[in-house]
Each structure stands twice: as C-alpha cells, then as structure tokens.
Design an enzyme around this catalytic site. Structure first.
Site, PDB file in Angstrom:
ATOM      1  N   ASP A   1       0.808  -1.215   0.000  1.00  0.00           N
ATOM      2  CA  ASP A   1       0.000   0.000   0.000  1.00  0.00           C
ATOM      3  C   ASP A   1       0.844   1.269   0.000  1.00  0.00           C
ATOM      4  O   ASP A   1       0.420   2.284  -0.556  1.00  0.00           O
ATOM      5  CB  ASP A   1      -0.950  -0.005   1.200  1.00  0.00           C
TER       6      ASP A   1
ATOM      7  N   TYR B   1     -10.210   0.358   3.187  1.00  0.00           N
ATOM      8  CA  TYR B   1      -9.684   0.254   4.553  1.00  0.00           C
ATOM      9  C   TYR B   1      -9.205   1.608   5.064  1.00  0.00           C
ATOM     10  O   TYR B   1      -8.716   2.448   4.304  1.00  0.00           O
ATOM     11  CB  TYR B   1      -8.500  -0.719   4.598  1.00  0.00           C
TER      12      TYR B   1
END
Length: 652
Positions: A300, A384
């Site tokens: 990420d 998320y």
C-alpha cells in the site's frame, strides 16, 4: 469538550528535517516541467526530502529532494535529484522502468473513468442489470506477480468493481463479482475485460451513516478538560513533553515520520533513543482463488503512498482533549501541490496507573498516574482505514499502536456457493481471509549511533548440579553481530525479545545502556513458498530484521515494488552482504502482523482492530525515571479508614 491548543510560537528558522512545503513542491514541479525530458503528459509520483543530506548539510546549504516522474508518451520514468534553494535546479536524472513508480489517486480516477466509458465494460455490467455506469466504482489494483504474458513491459493494473444504488450508497457492500478490467496505465486504455460469469448482486444495504439505524440511548457526555492547557510545547515541528523531545515529519511514501527522539530524565540532559521512526511499508495479501480475489496482494505504501492518502482529522472526532494539529503538503499525480489540513494530531491522554505501592503496615499509599503524548495520523486506502498512533510515556517507553477499521474488501457469492477461503457476512457477500503486515523502520540511536542488537530469551538451567530444585532459569543474551544473522523470529514460549545496546555507554551497574523491542502482534503467511505473495514480500517471514544504515536503502521491500520481479530487492537481499552490526549505525525493520479472520460483526463497517510494537528502556536509566512525576492533585483521602482498607489513596 475538545479544543485547539494555544498557537505555538514559530520556530526561529526552518529545520533541515522539516517536511517539504507546498511552495517547495511547486518549485520542484516547475524545475521538472522546464526540462525538455519532461513530456506534456507527464505524471508525478511524489517529491521527497533528501533526509540524509538534511542531516549532514552545512548551515545555509540548499534543501535537496528527489522526484519521481512518469512520461507515458515517451514510455519512460525518471528519478530526479533536485536542489530547492535560491537557484532551484535538477542535479541528476536516472531512467526508471516506467512500470516502477506507484499509482497516484489522479491516475486511479482516470483509469476508473476509462473503464466506465468502455463499451465492453458497459456490456458486462448490463448483463448484471447495471445500466447507470456513473454509479459504478472501479478501484485500480496493483497487478504485481500476475502480469499477463501477452502484454509484456506494460504499466498495468486491474480493476475491482463495485455498484452503488445511489450517490450516497456504500458501494463496497455490493461487489460486482466476475468482472475484471485490465488497464494499460500509460495509454489509459482497457486492454480486455474478463467475465467469469454472472453472480447476483447483494440487495442488502451497506449504508452506515448517522441516522441509518436508531441511535443507542443513555450515552452521557464525557468531557476531556485541561484548564491550564496542555503540558507539551511546540516550536515549528519540534515538540517537547515530559522529558521527551521529538520532531514531527511527513513524507509522500510513509506519511507520518518521527525524527530525533531523545529523553531527558531529571534534567540531566537529553539522551538519544531513536533517530527516525516510521511505518515504512504495508503489505496486504489475500488468500482466495476467486476471480476477483486471487490477484490481491498490495504494497500500500510502495504502490500508492501513505502521504496523499492521509486524512484531515476533525476536532472532537478523531482526537479528544486539547489538540495541536500539524498540516502536511503533498503532490498530486497531476503535479498540483495541496495541503492536508490537520494531517497529524497531537494530544495527551490519561493512561491509568504509572506506578503504585500500598504499605499495609503504615497504611500509606504512593500512586502516580500515567500520562502519554500521542502523535497520530489516519490514511484511507480505498476501503480500509488505518490509524497510526505513536505514544510517548513518562517512563521513557514508546509504543506504536496501529488501528485497522473501514470496510472489508468483499467478494460476491451465489446463495449455494461454498466459501472455503472466505466467510459470509451478508447475503451474496463474503470476505476473504487475509493479513496485514506493517513494516516499521526504526533508525536506532541508543546513547548515540554506536549500537548492537542482542536477542534475549529465558532458558532453563541445563546443568542439574547447578539446579537441584529444577526451577532455575537464565536470561540468555545472544548478540546479533552481522547482517547474515539479521533476520529474527519471535518465540513467546521463550519470552524472546531484543535489546538495542549502546557499545559505548554504561549504566551504574556496568551494563550497556539499552532499549528493549517487543513486537506484540505477529503473523506468518499460511501459503505455499512458491506463491506470488510469499515471493513478493519475503520480509514478512521474519518479525525483525537488522541492517547497517545505508541512505540508499530506504524501504524494506525495495525502492520500487510496483511490478518488480518478486523478491528482487529488499531487506532479505541486503543481508546477503553480511556487514557488521557490532557498534554500528543500526536500522531495525520490525514486522507487525495481523491475521484477519473476518467476522459478521465487522460488517458493513469494521470496529477497530489493533496491532502493537513497544520499546522500553532496559538499563538505559539507573532507576525508575518516573519517580519525579507529581502525585495526582485530585487524589483525596477516603471518608473513613474502612473505605480505603486503612489508609488514604496517595501521599499528600
């Protein structure tokens, strides 16, 4: 009640480690755009401060930075060194594989729009009863390890697809199963659409906004009040609090960064503890063979970047109390700098008992309450949300707590479909088993930069002659003296942890001054060694890595993990050089892990799950450094001796 802390005085002058400002980012972009190598369609993937130069620069030296640009029409990328002084200029250009830089939010939005305009994509949606493509969400996902062989050398992504019933709907509750667009991110064209068959869309709403369900009754106000203001002081990016000094930094790749943590116990002068601390990478692998799941394995930070994904925090919502905020400047993929207001929150919290003893003979009790300073930031990566909370304590301890929340990444399933690798959370919706790995970089400086790593375990006495009662246990210390030994694993059965020792400073017992490192939450990949996720992220196989500091080795999985050859770069490669770790400038790469077994209670939005890393002084001080913490001013004797068991609650 939450309030803003009084506005601090400005620093006398900017510090070399201060984060890049929006003005500096604009200067960097102008220098780049003025160069003939930069094409009209150039995109940007961040500009980062040259921190190594910032630490070694002489007064008056120009600040330096590094930029990453992508020139799609020229099919090339560049890594560019810049000087940002009175005469801004580029000083070096290095060609990059155009696939290497991460994907910006601007690129992602452009790719999603390309999908919605594609007739093949529209046709696949129509088969599922979706005709208003404006309500379709497409998240371009990294494709590392699954590049189609018929499209070599292309900068690619694949799209996960979601449907909303209205603009305010929660699209992540309604996955469009089986539709997978594969997109060329240079030319911004859909190469092809995979269609793995129609799966009914969930008809259940996933909306969780306020007012969607009746509110719970009976919750009374809870006020956090500091009538005399906070105990911290702020000057520019520097913070001082209860013996601690720290500089708050920020970067495109890592987001929140802490610099130069030192502690002054009893006013005897500051002592170094950590030179730099950050969440260096986040890796999230999914464990499912479903058509929209099997490719999911994300770096990420290395493929998207924490900085631009950082939230603006809201007073009274994200932090309570008397709050100081730090803004942060980031560069968009379109080359436009922007400021994230309130990107970093800082506040104090009561943390329960710091230390206590009740003397049953005299009835006297001494108790001190613990307070901690929390420096935090939140980043949202599509579905998320991740909170990163660095806490400093009055006893010299440091803790990183990672809070995971947001919306689970779901897959669509039929009513009678078996889901061996996922768990159903709603009709036609299941969530795959997955993991979150957070690589924490700690540039240690325990009483200076001459440090060593020591592994500590509890082991029984092996010599029966020395242990007639069978209950003797030793504290065993094993120095880790070279990088070849630098990959370490936890073992709770032996109380295993690590010490970072100074090779120069000693405490009054003649021992090396040190800090302990505890990785409190860990996970191990439950997959075959030849899997893509195991080969792409070898660093997750160990809970701690140790290397000698090298300014060129900044990220645990390598500088550019996007579409890189799995395992080609990273800490597991660096250790092969086997440099000495004895009395060196030591960098630790701790792997905090969380295995996520999904629960229905985490749908449609997930209550916070936590993972932690903790450091605490271990012979760094000669005795309890928190003896000087004042007794609670609101601590009053009980009404009767019986109420308190014969004594009052603390010394008056």
């Amino acid at each position: 009640m939450s309030t803003l802390a009084p506005r601090p005085a400005s620093a006398a002058a900017p510090h070399p480690l201060d984060p890049l400002t929006a003005a500096e980012l604009a200067v960097a972009v102008k220098v780049l755009k003025d160069d003939p190598r930069v094409t009209e369609d150039t995109r940007f993937w961040g500009v980062a401060l040259d921190e190594h130069h910032a630490r070694t620069a002489r007064p008056g030296d120009a600040r330096r930075a590094r930029a990453v640009v992508i020139c799609p029409s020229a099919h090339v990328g560049y890594e560019v060194d810049l000087e940002l002084g009175e005469k801004p200029q580029s000083t070096a250009w290095r060609e990059l594989d155009v696939r290497s830089p991460g994907c910006s939010s601007e690129e992602a939005r452009q790719a999603a729009a390309v999908c919605r305009a594609d007739p093949r994509f529209r046709e696949a949606l129509a088969l599922r009863g979706i005709h208003d493509v404006s309500l379709v969400m497409v998240d371009p996902e990294s494709i590392g390890g699954f590049e189609p062989p018929e499209h070599p050398g292309r900068r690619l992504t694949w799209g996960s697809v979601w449907h909303r019933e209205s603009e305010d709907d929660n699209g992540y509750a309604r996955p469009v199963q089986g539709v997978v667009p594969v997109i060329d991110m240079e030319s911004m064209e859909v190469l092809y659409i995979e269609d793995h068959g129609v799966v009914p869309l969930s008809e259940e709403s996933g909306v969780f906004a306020a007012g969607t369900v009746p509110e719970r009754a009976g919750l009374k106000p809870l006020e956090v009040v500091q009538p005399e203001g906070p105990s911290f002081t702020v000057s520019g990016q520097r913070v001082d609090w209860q013996g601690w000094s720290v500089r708050v930094g920020f970067s495109h790749r890592e987001g929140l960064v802490l610099h130069d943590l030192s502690f002054d116990a009893g006013g005897r002068g500051p002592r170094q503890v950590i030179r730099r601390a950050s969440v260096n990478e986040m890796y999230v692998p999914y464990f499912d063979t479903a058509s929209t799941q099997y490719r999911k394995n994300f770096f990420d930070w290395g493929e998207y970047g924490a900085g631009p994904l950082t939230n603006s925090l809201a007073l009274g919502c994200d932090c309570l109390g008397v709050i100081h905020y730090f803004d942060a400047a980031v560069l968009g993929g379109d080359g436009v700098p922007r400021v994230i207001p309130n990107a970093v929150c800082m506040h104090e919290e009561d943390d329960g008992i710091l230390w206590k003893h009740h003397d049953g003979r005299t009835g006297r009790t001494e108790v001190r309450r613990s307070r901690r300073l929390i420096i935090s930031a939140f980043a949202t990566v599509a579905n998320y949300d991740y909170g990163f909370y660095w806490s400093l304590y009055q006893d010299g301890s440091v803790m990183l707590e990672i809070k995971m929340t947001g919306i689970l990444s779901a897959t669509g399933v039929t009513e009678d479909e078996e889901t061996p690798y996922a768990r159903r959370v709603a009709p036609n919706v299941a969530v795959t088993n997955h993991q979150h790995f957070f690589a924490v970089r700690l540039d240690m400086a325990v009483d200076g930069t001459a440090n060593r790593l020591v592994e500590v375990t509890a082991e029984h006495e092996s010599d029966p002659a020395l242990d007639p009662y069978g209950n003797a246990a030793r504290t065993v210390l094993r120095p880790v003296l070279s990088e070849a030994e630098g990959g370490r694993s936890t073992d709770a059965s032996r109380a295993l942890h690590w010490r970072v020792e100074s090779t120069e400073a000693r405490n009054r017992m003649g021992e090396p001054t040190a800090y302990r490192v505890h990785v409190e939450n860990t996970a191990v990949l439950p997959v075959r060694p030849d899997s893509v996720c195991a080969r792409r992220a070898p660093f997750v196989a160990k809970q701690l890595w140790a290397t000698e500091y090298d300014p060129a080795r900044r990220f645990v999985a390598g500088e550019y993990p996007n579409q890189a050859e799995p395992g080609a770069d990273g800490v597991h490669r660096w250790q092969e050089e086997d440099r000495s770790l004895d009395g060196t400038d030591l960098v630790l790469w701790a792997t905090v892990g969380s295995h996520h077994f999904p629960r229905p209670e985490e749908w449609p939005v997930m209550p916070v799950a936590r993972a932690r890393l903790r450091l605490e002084p271990d012979g760094f001080f000669d005795r309890n450094p928190a003896l000087d913490v004042p007794a609670p001013v609101s601590c009053h004797p009980p009404a009767t001796a019986a109420d308190a068991g014969g004594g009052h609650c603390c010394a008056g």
